[in-house]
Write an enzyme that holds these catalytic residues in place. Structure first.
Site, short mmCIF file in Angstrom:
data_model
loop_
_atom_site.label_atom_id
_atom_site.label_comp_id
_atom_site.label_asym_id
_atom_site.label_seq_id
_atom_site.Cartn_x
_atom_site.Cartn_y
_atom_site.Cartn_z
N TYR A 83 13.67 1.91 -0.17
CA TYR A 83 12.42 2.25 0.52
C TYR A 83 11.46 3.03 -0.41
CZ TYR A 83 9.19 4.45 3.80
OH TYR A 83 8.05 4.88 4.42
N LYS B 20 5.29 -2.25 3.60
CA LYS B 20 6.05 -2.49 4.84
C LYS B 20 5.82 -3.91 5.37
CE LYS B 20 6.36 2.36 6.10
NZ LYS B 20 5.63 3.55 6.50
N SER C 74 2.69 2.33 2.12
CA SER C 74 3.08 1.64 3.35
C SER C 74 2.58 0.20 3.44
CB SER C 74 2.60 2.41 4.57
OG SER C 74 3.49 3.46 4.82
N TYR D 157 -1.82 3.53 11.48
CA TYR D 157 -1.44 4.84 12.01
C TYR D 157 -2.06 5.02 13.40
CZ TYR D 157 -0.63 5.25 6.99
OH TYR D 157 -0.23 5.02 5.69
N VAL E 17 -0.63 5.60 2.30
CA VAL E 17 -1.13 6.94 1.95
C VAL E 17 -1.64 7.03 0.51
CG1 VAL E 17 0.18 8.30 3.62
CG2 VAL E 17 1.17 7.82 1.39
N1 GLU Z 1 6.15 6.55 1.24
C1 GLU Z 1 5.39 7.10 2.34
C2 GLU Z 1 6.29 7.80 3.31
O1 GLU Z 1 7.27 7.25 3.71
C3 GLU Z 1 4.66 5.98 2.97
C4 GLU Z 1 3.77 6.48 4.03
C5 GLU Z 1 2.54 5.66 4.18
O2 GLU Z 1 1.99 5.11 3.23
O3 GLU Z 1 2.12 5.58 5.34
O4 GLU Z 1 6.05 8.91 3.69
#
Ligand code: GLU
Length: 315
Positions: free
Chosen positions: A199, A77, A74, A251, A269
């Protein structure tokens, strides 16, 4: 207490601080749990720990596994958001909000209540909107994202991890549900599978802490890459991305992170975290053991010890 100048006047000063922070944070190694819902992440040893810091003045220091690549997940992002802001400007905010979600990063419930407008671009649903803009706006969106990461980090060896991308595609039913839900609400331009392919690949990008600390430089330096002098984003966009990281980047732990650490950051994650001290420096940490909120256990500790050591916070 009035703000003081940070105690870093050379790469040697910085290295001493990083070594000390590393040794103290490493005492918590082994705590937390490696993410297993993406099977390819489960094989990463929990004892891995790297840290790198790059200051706007050009000082650089790293420790531990700082040169070992990991899936940024993430953290991607933030960069894809920057590309979407570049493509769409203010109209992006008709499709995604700017408020903390107070819900799990992959929640579907909130999206249904809020009629397919995700709360912010750093949860999965909102990140799908940013990825959709890049997917619709570039002939080869995966290459566009990769090229941007290579340019920002100054490392042409950065690449996707095809095993992680395939593993996530095979198990990414929740992301598929979110994307279909966005589509059903008229908030996805690309075909669902095209956007998801981009993604899953952006999440699989393998970078080191050294790469990430360099790539975040423009966020620490008002939009200009401190290493090359190239403007990556306007000063206002860089400030806004930092604001979103500070309010939505960790989060459901964003409040306690602001309380204990107090700088904009984004976690993934895979156990990676990227943080900036605006005006001063960018920091990357990686350790795959995650706490209950999904943030790197040792990574959060390292950032807390580090900001205390340099006496910096945005608050
Ligand atoms: N690829 C992970 C998902 O979409 C990213 C989640 C993350 O790193 O928060 O579930």
């Amino acid at each position: 207490m009035p703000p003081t100048e940070h105690p870093i006047h050379s790469s040697e000063d910085l290295q001493q601080i990083v070594d000390d922070v590393y040794a103290r944070a490493a005492r918590d190694l082994g705590k937390g749990k490696v993410a297993t819902y993406i099977p390819a992440l489960a094989r990463v040893p929990i004892e891995r720990f790297g840290m790198a810091v790059a200051t706007n003045d050009g000082y650089f220091a790293s420790a531990g596994d700082a040169a070992t690549p990991f899936a940024i997940q993430s953290v991607s992002k933030v960069f894809v958001l920057m590309l979407a802001m570049r493509l769409r400007g203010a109209s992006l905010w008709n499709r995604v909000g700017r408020e903390p979600s107070g819900n799990p990063f992959n929640s579907l419930v909130q999206l249904e209540y809020e009629k397919g407008i995700p709360r912010n671009p750093l949860i999965n649903a909102g990140a799908h909107i940013a990825t959709d803009c890049v997917t619709a706006g570039h002939a080869d969106p995966k290459q566009t994202i990769l090229d941007e990461m290579r340019r920002l980090a100054g490392n042409d060896a950065i690449d996707f991890d095809p095993e992680v991308a395939a593993s996530e595609r095979a198990t990414g039913h929740r992301n598929a549900a979110i994307a279909n839900f966005l589509k059903a609400n008229g908030n996805l331009e690309s075909a669902v599978d095209d956007m998801l392919d981009v993604y899953f690949h952006q999440c699989s990008i393998a970078m080191t802490c050294e790469d990430l600390a360099r790539a975040a430089g423009f966020l620490a330096n008002r939009g200009v890459d401190p290493r090359t002098g190239v403007r990556i984003a306007t000063e206002r966009k860089a400030r806004r991305i930092n604001a979103l990281m500070a309010t939505c980047g960790l989060y459901d732990a964003v409040g306690s992170f602001a309380f204990h650490v107090g700088i904009p950051a984004k976690s993934g994650v895979g156990g990676g975290m990227m943080a900036v001290v605006p005006g001063d420096m960018a920091i990357a940490v990686w350790s795959p053991g995650l706490d209950r909120q999904g943030n790197s256990y040792v990574g959060v500790r390292a950032l807390e010890i580090f900001v205390n050591a340099i006496g910096r916070s945005v608050f």
